[in-house]
Design an enzyme around this catalytic site. Structure first.
Site, PDB file in Angstrom:
ATOM      1  N   SER A 130       0.827  -1.221   0.000  1.00 26.85           N
ATOM      2  CA  SER A 130       0.000   0.000   0.000  1.00 26.85           C
ATOM      3  C   SER A 130       0.851   1.256   0.000  1.00 26.85           C
ATOM      4  O   SER A 130       1.922   1.303   0.626  1.00 26.85           O
ATOM      5  CB  SER A 130      -0.870  -0.011   1.267  1.00 26.85           C
ATOM      6  OG  SER A 130      -1.381   1.273   1.522  1.00 26.85           O
ATOM      7  N   GLU A 132       0.342   3.640   1.755  1.00 24.73           N
ATOM      8  CA  GLU A 132       0.446   4.111   3.141  1.00 24.73           C
ATOM      9  C   GLU A 132       1.861   3.922   3.692  1.00 24.73           C
ATOM     10  O   GLU A 132       2.259   4.616   4.625  1.00 24.73           O
ATOM     11  CB  GLU A 132      -0.548   3.358   4.023  1.00 24.73           C
ATOM     12  CG  GLU A 132      -1.980   3.847   3.924  1.00 24.73           C
ATOM     13  CD  GLU A 132      -2.183   5.241   4.480  1.00 24.73           C
ATOM     14  OE1 GLU A 132      -1.888   5.462   5.658  1.00 24.73           O
ATOM     15  OE2 GLU A 132      -2.635   6.118   3.725  1.00 24.73           O
ATOM     16  N   TYR A 153      -1.224  -0.102  10.612  1.00 24.91           N
ATOM     17  CA  TYR A 153      -1.533  -0.707   9.303  1.00 24.91           C
ATOM     18  C   TYR A 153      -0.342  -0.560   8.361  1.00 24.91           C
ATOM     19  O   TYR A 153       0.117  -1.531   7.735  1.00 24.91           O
ATOM     20  CB  TYR A 153      -2.776  -0.035   8.702  1.00 24.91           C
ATOM     21  CG  TYR A 153      -3.022  -0.378   7.246  1.00 24.91           C
ATOM     22  CD1 TYR A 153      -3.657  -1.560   6.891  1.00 24.91           C
ATOM     23  CD2 TYR A 153      -2.603   0.479   6.218  1.00 24.91           C
ATOM     24  CE1 TYR A 153      -3.871  -1.895   5.557  1.00 24.91           C
ATOM     25  CE2 TYR A 153      -2.807   0.161   4.882  1.00 24.91           C
ATOM     26  CZ  TYR A 153      -3.455  -1.023   4.555  1.00 24.91           C
ATOM     27  OH  TYR A 153      -3.656  -1.351   3.236  1.00 24.91           O
TER      28      TYR A 153
HETATM   29  P1  NAP Z   1     -11.383  -4.583   1.679  1.00 20.05           P
HETATM   30  O1  NAP Z   1     -12.497  -4.180   0.803  1.00 20.05           O
HETATM   31  O2  NAP Z   1     -11.344  -4.096   3.080  1.00 20.05           O
HETATM   32  O3  NAP Z   1     -11.337  -6.191   1.673  1.00 20.05           O
HETATM   33  C1  NAP Z   1     -10.525  -6.896   2.582  1.00 20.05           C
HETATM   34  C2  NAP Z   1     -10.735  -8.378   2.382  1.00 20.05           C
HETATM   35  O4  NAP Z   1      -9.958  -9.103   3.356  1.00 20.05           O
HETATM   36  C3  NAP Z   1     -12.194  -8.830   2.586  1.00 20.05           C
HETATM   37  O5  NAP Z   1     -12.482  -9.871   1.676  1.00 20.05           O
HETATM   38  C4  NAP Z   1     -12.159  -9.375   4.011  1.00 20.05           C
HETATM   39  O6  NAP Z   1     -13.195 -10.295   4.293  1.00 20.05           O
HETATM   40  C5  NAP Z   1     -10.804 -10.058   3.991  1.00 20.05           C
HETATM   41  N1  NAP Z   1     -10.306 -10.349   5.329  1.00 20.05           N
HETATM   42  C6  NAP Z   1     -10.128  -9.499   6.365  1.00 20.05           C
HETATM   43  N2  NAP Z   1      -9.646 -10.153   7.435  1.00 20.05           N
HETATM   44  C7  NAP Z   1      -9.507 -11.445   7.067  1.00 20.05           C
HETATM   45  C8  NAP Z   1      -9.065 -12.617   7.735  1.00 20.05           C
HETATM   46  N3  NAP Z   1      -8.670 -12.588   9.004  1.00 20.05           N
HETATM   47  N4  NAP Z   1      -9.042 -13.783   7.053  1.00 20.05           N
HETATM   48  C9  NAP Z   1      -9.448 -13.831   5.753  1.00 20.05           C
HETATM   49  N5  NAP Z   1      -9.902 -12.763   5.080  1.00 20.05           N
HETATM   50  C10 NAP Z   1      -9.927 -11.578   5.725  1.00 20.05           C
HETATM   51  O7  NAP Z   1      -9.979  -4.195   1.011  1.00 20.05           O
HETATM   52  P2  NAP Z   1      -9.636  -3.752  -0.494  1.00 20.05           P
HETATM   53  O8  NAP Z   1      -9.849  -2.287  -0.614  1.00 20.05           O
HETATM   54  O9  NAP Z   1     -10.305  -4.663  -1.430  1.00 20.05           O
HETATM   55  O10 NAP Z   1      -8.053  -3.983  -0.511  1.00 20.05           O
HETATM   56  C11 NAP Z   1      -7.477  -5.201  -0.956  1.00 20.05           C
HETATM   57  C12 NAP Z   1      -6.032  -5.264  -0.475  1.00 20.05           C
HETATM   58  O11 NAP Z   1      -5.296  -4.187  -1.037  1.00 20.05           O
HETATM   59  C13 NAP Z   1      -5.842  -5.138   1.022  1.00 20.05           C
HETATM   60  O12 NAP Z   1      -4.740  -5.924   1.421  1.00 20.05           O
HETATM   61  C14 NAP Z   1      -5.515  -3.662   1.235  1.00 20.05           C
HETATM   62  O13 NAP Z   1      -4.771  -3.479   2.418  1.00 20.05           O
HETATM   63  C15 NAP Z   1      -4.721  -3.383  -0.009  1.00 20.05           C
HETATM   64  N6  NAP Z   1      -4.772  -2.008  -0.509  1.00 20.05           N
HETATM   65  C16 NAP Z   1      -5.963  -1.400  -0.757  1.00 20.05           C
HETATM   66  C17 NAP Z   1      -5.970  -0.131  -1.295  1.00 20.05           C
HETATM   67  C18 NAP Z   1      -7.253   0.601  -1.631  1.00 20.05           C
HETATM   68  O14 NAP Z   1      -7.214   1.815  -1.858  1.00 20.05           O
HETATM   69  N7  NAP Z   1      -8.391  -0.097  -1.714  1.00 20.05           N
HETATM   70  C19 NAP Z   1      -4.759   0.519  -1.581  1.00 20.05           C
HETATM   71  C20 NAP Z   1      -3.567  -0.138  -1.307  1.00 20.05           C
HETATM   72  C21 NAP Z   1      -3.585  -1.414  -0.789  1.00 20.05           C
HETATM   73  P3  NAP Z   1     -14.700  -9.775   4.688  1.00 20.05           P
HETATM   74  O15 NAP Z   1     -15.355  -9.429   3.379  1.00 20.05           O
HETATM   75  O16 NAP Z   1     -15.277 -10.959   5.359  1.00 20.05           O
HETATM   76  O17 NAP Z   1     -14.525  -8.574   5.570  1.00 20.05           O
HETATM   77  O1  F7E Z   2      -8.870   7.971   4.515  1.00 18.00           O
HETATM   78  C1  F7E Z   2      -9.299  11.313   5.918  1.00 18.00           C
HETATM   79  C2  F7E Z   2      -8.349  10.375   6.618  1.00 18.00           C
HETATM   80  O2  F7E Z   2      -9.818   5.827   5.340  1.00 18.00           O
HETATM   81  C3  F7E Z   2      -8.373   8.890   3.565  1.00 18.00           C
HETATM   82  C4  F7E Z   2      -7.200   2.042   2.636  1.00 18.00           C
HETATM   83  O3  F7E Z   2      -7.720   1.388   1.497  1.00 18.00           O
HETATM   84  O4  F7E Z   2      -6.049   3.586   1.234  1.00 18.00           O
HETATM   85  C5  F7E Z   2      -6.966   3.493   2.294  1.00 18.00           C
HETATM   86  O5  F7E Z   2      -6.457   4.147   3.449  1.00 18.00           O
HETATM   87  C6  F7E Z   2      -8.140  10.235   4.222  1.00 18.00           C
HETATM   88  C7  F7E Z   2      -7.316  10.150   5.511  1.00 18.00           C
HETATM   89  O6  F7E Z   2      -8.242   5.853   3.357  1.00 18.00           O
HETATM   90  C8  F7E Z   2     -12.577  10.828   7.379  1.00 18.00           C
HETATM   91  O7  F7E Z   2      -7.814  10.977   7.804  1.00 18.00           O
HETATM   92  C9  F7E Z   2     -11.295  12.501   6.861  1.00 18.00           C
HETATM   93  O8  F7E Z   2      -6.376  11.199   5.546  1.00 18.00           O
HETATM   94  O9  F7E Z   2     -10.513   6.706   3.069  1.00 18.00           O
HETATM   95  P1  F7E Z   2      -9.458   6.551   4.093  1.00 18.00           P
HETATM   96  P2  F7E Z   2      -6.701   5.702   3.734  1.00 18.00           P
HETATM   97  O10 F7E Z   2      -6.448   5.909   5.169  1.00 18.00           O
HETATM   98  O11 F7E Z   2      -5.948   6.534   2.763  1.00 18.00           O
HETATM   99  C10 F7E Z   2      -4.759   3.026   1.502  1.00 18.00           C
HETATM  100  C11 F7E Z   2      -3.906   3.172   0.266  1.00 18.00           C
HETATM  101  C12 F7E Z   2      -4.832   1.644   2.034  1.00 18.00           C
HETATM  102  O12 F7E Z   2      -3.951   0.836   1.797  1.00 18.00           O
HETATM  103  C13 F7E Z   2      -5.898   1.362   3.018  1.00 18.00           C
HETATM  104  O13 F7E Z   2      -6.137  -0.036   3.119  1.00 18.00           O
HETATM  105  O14 F7E Z   2      -9.392  10.783   4.599  1.00 18.00           O
HETATM  106  N1  F7E Z   2     -10.641  11.376   6.509  1.00 18.00           N
HETATM  107  N2  F7E Z   2     -12.481  12.198   7.411  1.00 18.00           N
HETATM  108  C14 F7E Z   2     -11.404  10.318   6.806  1.00 18.00           C
HETATM  109  N3  F7E Z   2     -11.212   8.998   6.624  1.00 18.00           N
HETATM  110  C15 F7E Z   2     -12.212   8.164   7.019  1.00 18.00           C
HETATM  111  N4  F7E Z   2     -12.062   6.827   6.826  1.00 18.00           N
HETATM  112  N5  F7E Z   2     -13.364   8.613   7.603  1.00 18.00           N
HETATM  113  C16 F7E Z   2     -13.597   9.949   7.801  1.00 18.00           C
HETATM  114  O15 F7E Z   2     -14.638  10.332   8.330  1.00 18.00           O
END
Ligand code: NAP
Ligand code: F7E
Length: 341
Positions: A130, A132, A153
């Site tokens: 990620s 992050e 995270y």
């Molecule tokens: P998501 O929607 O939160 O999905 C997470 C998945 O992991 C769900 O299928 C969840 O199951 C499963 N999971 C959580 N805990 C588990 C456990 N203990 N055992 C087995 N499965 C488990 O995440 P996403 O946005 O699709 O992201 C996919 C991956 O990319 C993640 O690793 C995330 O950290 C990474 N990532 C995401 C982003 C982004 O912007 N979306 C960016 C960078 C990296 P349930 O459906 O049962 O909850």
């Molecule tokens: O926050 C601000 C918050 O939770 C984005 C995950 O997919 O992307 C995701 O992580 C920004 C942050 O995403 C609220 O403080 C303001 O600055 O949507 P977010 P994230 O933290 O960037 C990365 C790439 C991953 O890998 C992660 O798995 O928005 N913010 N107000 C808020 N965020 C949330 N959630 N809720 C608020 O009310």
């Protein structure tokens, strides 16, 4: 003819749901690791169960915290490709449950890799790292930017990234890290900021709520469109050699800009509906993410297509549609009392 076999961990999540669609289109047989939950957790992929016969798509029970279940699945399936997406993915939540976050991300990844070694198969493995991990390293961030995690995270994702590199170099395993910047869609979880905002916009527009509470509006994110990002995951695994890639749009916007665009598109004045709740402000936040994905663009021939504005509009439109359907469902259940809505 034998079909290529893929295992997706996290198939029920946002990315897993788009990836399984892509792999099925490309002719794969797909297995998904699905964890046990007290309510149905396959909502994002239920539409596929009707479309594909069970030989092409199968869900198997397992959990990242249970190494024996992972090894059993690997022995059973012997996948040629593994897309390792499952994790505790919420950054703010990781401050509250750091042990579980590290357990799923760090130990979960190690359990999976050890399972592969134990079973003696040689799949290509994609690991979901990620943006992050870069923390407040100055933008633009690319594969050479220093990692400086600012949450449990991010620290866990950085550790898993290094574990994957260690297994790649030390055990000669085919493992690639995708360092993906934020990517969103109508299937984004409702507690991430983009979806929280677009869902609130839809509900405010339909008179179902009046306010939405948010935290830090100044943070900048490089937001892309999730279906395009899972295409990059597949391309990473089609390479001859394993490598690590930044996947990003190269366009960064603040949370406030997202709010303005979403409310404005729906014809609403955001100032009348948005309030700041200090409890939503993180102990540490990442200020400015802007990805430099030139390596992926040249080596993978991947590039994003959907602009920031288009993404916001797609998400607002989808939430308006979904909330209208829910509203109609409610009206049908509760009868004439709600018919005027
Ligand atoms: P998501 O929607 O939160 O999905 C997470 C998945 O992991 C769900 O299928 C969840 O199951 C499963 N999971 C959580 N805990 C588990 C456990 N203990 N055992 C087995 N499965 C488990 O995440 P996403 O946005 O699709 O992201 C996919 C991956 O990319 C993640 O690793 C995330 O950290 C990474 N990532 C995401 C982003 C982004 O912007 N979306 C960016 C960078 C990296 P349930 O459906 O049962 O909850
Ligand atoms: O926050 C601000 C918050 O939770 C984005 C995950 O997919 O992307 C995701 O992580 C920004 C942050 O995403 C609220 O403080 C303001 O600055 O949507 P977010 P994230 O933290 O960037 C990365 C790439 C991953 O890998 C992660 O798995 O928005 N913010 N107000 C808020 N965020 C949330 N959630 N809720 C608020 O009310």
């Amino acid at each position: 003819m034998t079909l290529p076999v893929a295992l997706i961990t996290g198939l029920t999540g946002q990315d897993g749901s788009y990836l399984v669609e892509l792999l099925l289109q490309k002719g794969y047989r797909v297995f998904g690791l699905v964890r046990r939950a007290s309510t149905f957790n396959t909502g994002r992929v239920d539409h596929l169960l009707d479309t594909f016969d069970t030989n092409r798509l199968e869900f198997l029970r397992g959990d990242l915290t249970d190494g024996s279940s992972l090894a059993r699945l690997l022995r059973l399936i012997k996948p040629g490709e593994i897309y390792h997406l499952a994790a505790q993915t919420h950054v703010m939540v990781s401050f509250e449950i750091p042990e579980y976050t590290a357990d799923t991300i760090v130990l979960g990844t190690i359990r999976l890799l050890e399972g592969v070694r134990e079973v003696g198969i040689q799949p290509k493995i994609y690991n979901a790292c990620s943006s992050e991990v870069f923390g407040n390293t100055p933008p633009p961030q690319n594969e050479h930017s220093p990692m400086a995690p600012r949450s449990p995270y991010a620290a866990a994702k950085a550790c898993a990234y290094h574990c994957c590199r260690i297994y790649r170099e030390g055990h000669r395993m085919w493992i690639a890290n995708g360092i993906l910047f934020n990517h969103e869609s109508p299937r984004r979880g409702e507690t991430f900021v983009t979806r929280k905002v677009t869902r609130a916009v839809a509900r405010i527009k339909l008179g179902l709520q009046n306010k939405v509470m948010l935290g830090n509006l100044e943070a900048h994110r490089d937001w892309g469109y999730a279906p395009e990002f899972v295409e990059a995951m597949w391309r990473i695994l089609q390479q001859e050699e394993p490598d690590d890639y930044v996947i990003a749009t190269g366009d960064s916007h603040s949370v406030l800009e997202f709010v303005e665009e979403a409310f404005g598109y729906a014809g609403l004045a955001w100032r009348q509906h948005v309030e700041i709740d200090a409890r939503l402000i993180r102990p540490l936040d990442v200020d400015y993410l802007l990805g430099d994905s030139r390596k992926a663009r040249s080596k993978l021939r991947w590039q994003p297509k959907t602009s920031f504005k288009e993404l916001v509009h797609i998400m607002v439109d989808a939430d308006l549609k979904r909330e209208r359907i829910l509203l109609e469902g409610t009206a049908a259940h509760h009868g004439a009392g709600l018919a005027h809505l």
